[in-house]
Enzyme design. Structure first.
Site, mmCIF file in Angstrom:
data_model
loop_
_atom_site.group_PDB
_atom_site.id
_atom_site.type_symbol
_atom_site.label_atom_id
_atom_site.label_comp_id
_atom_site.label_asym_id
_atom_site.label_seq_id
_atom_site.Cartn_x
_atom_site.Cartn_y
_atom_site.Cartn_z
ATOM 1 C CG ASP A 32 3.339 8.214 -2.324
ATOM 2 O OD1 ASP A 32 2.227 7.727 -2.576
ATOM 3 O OD2 ASP A 32 4.264 8.271 -3.157
ATOM 4 C CG ASP A 44 3.616 2.819 -5.849
ATOM 5 O OD1 ASP A 44 3.860 1.840 -5.130
ATOM 6 O OD2 ASP A 44 2.650 2.869 -6.629
ATOM 7 C CG ASP A 95 7.880 9.547 -4.987
ATOM 8 O OD1 ASP A 95 6.662 9.550 -4.711
ATOM 9 O OD2 ASP A 95 8.370 8.847 -5.886
#
Length: 211
Positions: free
Chosen positions: A8, A10, A169
């Site tokens: 991922d 961001d 996250d």
């Protein structure tokens, strides 16, 4: 033995959360919607339109599709103004060390991000050359927790989902990874402590022990 790692963007490779939050705050202040940090935490990992729908649920007003599209564009413009200030110094040294180490181990590397700005951010932070493939929001029609963006990344790498780790996250990202048949690595955010994760790391260099 894993052949690839899909990241991922961001919150994992770069930390743009403050830019997203500030851009959303500009919009919510204009609309008179209370938008504390904890509400932002609840939309992390979602697409721009899905995030907007959740935010507008706190407004007594009803918005047309055209109004929503205009608001989403306004938020994105505010966000991009901040992205243009980013540079390579925004990337933690541990991130670059992890990417080098994984490459030295022969792993294929990809980005799987719902953001349509992923390529711009990677270019601004001088990360583009670190990856064999970039799958972003411009290539898919369904946002996380749908697995489409991770499946697209695996397709571009020419590996099966079972041969790749996904590093996330966000809880929505973990759900997307598991739905796509990937093993998932939780890395902070609201992914931390999530039982869906196959592994959990606090530093990306710890990935070198998992592959």
């Amino acid at each position: 033995m894993k052949k690839a790692v899909i990241f991922d963007l961001d919150g994992v490779l770069v930390h743009t959360d403050r830019y997203h939050y500030n851009a959303w705050r500009i919009l919510t202040d204009k609309l008179g919607i209370d938008f504390p940090q904890e509400r932002y935490d609840g939309i992390r990992g979602l697409s721009r339109m899905d995030s907007l729908e959740r935010i507008l649920a706190f407004s007594p007003r009803q918005f047309t599709r055209e109004e929503k599209e205009a608001l989403a564009a306004e938020k994105n413009e505010a966000y991009l103004q901040r992205v243009e200030q980013m540079g390579p110094e925004e990337v933690d040294g541990d991130v670059r060390a992890a990417l080098r180490g994984l490459r030295e181990k022969g792993l294929l590397l990809a980005v799987g991000s719902s953001s349509k700005n992923a390529k711009r951010i990677l270019a601004r932070t001088e990360l583009t050359a670190c990856f064999d493939a970039i799958a972003d929001g411009s290539m898919v029609t369904r946002a996380k927790p749908d697995p489409e963006v991770f499946l697209k990344a695996a397709e571009l790498l020419r590996v099966a989902p079972a041969q790749a780790l996904v590093v996330e996250d966000a809880a929505a990202g973990l759900r997307a990874a598991k739905a796509g048949g990937f093993q998932a690595v939780a890395f902070g955010g609201d992914a931390a402590g999530n039982p869906l994760a196959d592994y959990e790391v606090t530093r990306l260099t710890a990935l070198l022990e998992l592959v």
